[in-house]
Design a protein around this motif. Structure first.
Motif, PDB file in Angstrom:
ATOM      1  N   SER A 170     -14.584  83.479  -6.060  1.00  0.00           N
ATOM      2  CA  SER A 170     -15.027  82.533  -7.087  1.00  0.00           C
ATOM      3  C   SER A 170     -14.283  81.196  -6.971  1.00  0.00           C
ATOM      4  N   GLN A 171     -13.009  81.239  -6.603  1.00  0.00           N
ATOM      5  CA  GLN A 171     -12.259  80.002  -6.388  1.00  0.00           C
ATOM      6  C   GLN A 171     -12.788  79.248  -5.186  1.00  0.00           C
ATOM      7  N   ARG A 172     -13.089  79.974  -4.121  1.00  0.00           N
ATOM      8  CA  ARG A 172     -13.633  79.356  -2.909  1.00  0.00           C
ATOM      9  C   ARG A 172     -14.983  78.692  -3.218  1.00  0.00           C
ATOM     10  N   ARG A 173     -15.830  79.364  -3.986  1.00  0.00           N
ATOM     11  CA  ARG A 173     -17.140  78.827  -4.363  1.00  0.00           C
ATOM     12  C   ARG A 173     -16.968  77.565  -5.205  1.00  0.00           C
ATOM     13  N   TYR A 174     -16.026  77.588  -6.136  1.00  0.00           N
ATOM     14  CA  TYR A 174     -15.752  76.428  -6.990  1.00  0.00           C
ATOM     15  C   TYR A 174     -15.274  75.233  -6.157  1.00  0.00           C
ATOM     16  N   LEU A 175     -14.364  75.480  -5.222  1.00  0.00           N
ATOM     17  CA  LEU A 175     -13.855  74.399  -4.373  1.00  0.00           C
ATOM     18  C   LEU A 175     -14.943  73.845  -3.460  1.00  0.00           C
ATOM     19  N   ARG A 176     -15.831  74.707  -2.972  1.00  0.00           N
ATOM     20  CA  ARG A 176     -16.953  74.228  -2.153  1.00  0.00           C
ATOM     21  C   ARG A 176     -17.844  73.290  -2.969  1.00  0.00           C
ATOM     22  N   SER A 177     -18.062  73.613  -4.231  1.00  0.00           N
ATOM     23  CA  SER A 177     -18.897  72.747  -5.070  1.00  0.00           C
ATOM     24  C   SER A 177     -18.223  71.397  -5.305  1.00  0.00           C
ATOM     25  N   LEU A 178     -16.903  71.384  -5.457  1.00  0.00           N
ATOM     26  CA  LEU A 178     -16.183  70.127  -5.632  1.00  0.00           C
ATOM     27  C   LEU A 178     -16.184  69.294  -4.350  1.00  0.00           C
ATOM     28  N   ALA A 179     -16.135  69.954  -3.216  1.00  0.00           N
ATOM     29  CA  ALA A 179     -16.044  69.254  -1.931  1.00  0.00           C
ATOM     30  C   ALA A 179     -17.377  68.687  -1.476  1.00  0.00           C
ATOM     31  N   HIS A 180     -18.463  69.109  -2.107  1.00  0.00           N
ATOM     32  CA  HIS A 180     -19.800  68.690  -1.658  1.00  0.00           C
ATOM     33  C   HIS A 180     -19.932  67.173  -1.602  1.00  0.00           C
ATOM     34  N   ASP A 181     -19.437  66.462  -2.612  1.00  0.00           N
ATOM     35  CA  ASP A 181     -19.600  65.008  -2.684  1.00  0.00           C
ATOM     36  C   ASP A 181     -18.486  64.234  -1.995  1.00  0.00           C
ATOM     37  N   LEU A 182     -17.478  64.916  -1.472  1.00  0.00           N
ATOM     38  CA  LEU A 182     -16.367  64.233  -0.811  1.00  0.00           C
ATOM     39  C   LEU A 182     -16.775  63.707   0.559  1.00  0.00           C
ATOM     40  N   HIS A 183     -16.139  62.621   0.952  1.00  0.00           N
ATOM     41  CA  HIS A 183     -16.287  62.095   2.304  1.00  0.00           C
ATOM     42  C   HIS A 183     -15.050  62.512   3.099  1.00  0.00           C
ATOM     43  N   PRO A 184     -15.176  62.674   4.427  1.00  0.00           N
ATOM     44  CA  PRO A 184     -14.001  63.052   5.221  1.00  0.00           C
ATOM     45  C   PRO A 184     -12.872  62.026   5.090  1.00  0.00           C
ATOM     46  N   VAL A 185     -11.689  62.511   4.818  1.00  0.00           N
ATOM     47  CA  VAL A 185     -10.508  61.658   4.681  1.00  0.00           C
ATOM     48  C   VAL A 185      -9.815  61.515   6.033  1.00  0.00           C
TER      49      VAL A 185
END
Length: 98
Positions: free
Chosen positions: A6-21
């Protein structure tokens, strides 16, 4: 720190809109890249990295080098993009679900 599904799924949802740093160049994962990634993880906790070209084994080796060198968790890998997470113990920015 192992992430639950569930934590991994939550982090994937947050990372969706991120651009590569971090963008890896022709030299791949080096010590200088490791330092920059360490700073980015300390500041953001969740970071997208765009890997350099190469076959799957080479990309897997780069991911292992970056994750082990920064003590980060591999949240997701799609093609040449990998999402890494490391909790900032002093000042946590993301609240993870149980």
């Amino acid at each position: 720190m192992a992430l639950s599904p569930s934590q991994r799924r939550y982090l994937r949802s947050l990372a969706h809109d991120l651009h590569p740093v971090i963008l890896l160049g022709a030299k791949g994962a080096t010590e200088a890249v490791l330092k920059e990634l360490d700073l980015a993880l300390s500041h953001h906790e969740l970071v997208k990295v765009k890997l350099s070209g190469g076959d799957k084994e080479e990309r897997d080796a780069q991911i292992a080098f970056l994750a082990e060198g920064t003590r980060a968790e591999n949240v997701q890998q799609i093609g040449h993009i990998v999402v890494l997470f490391r909790r900032n113990e002093d000042d946590p920015k993301l609240a993870l679900p149980r």
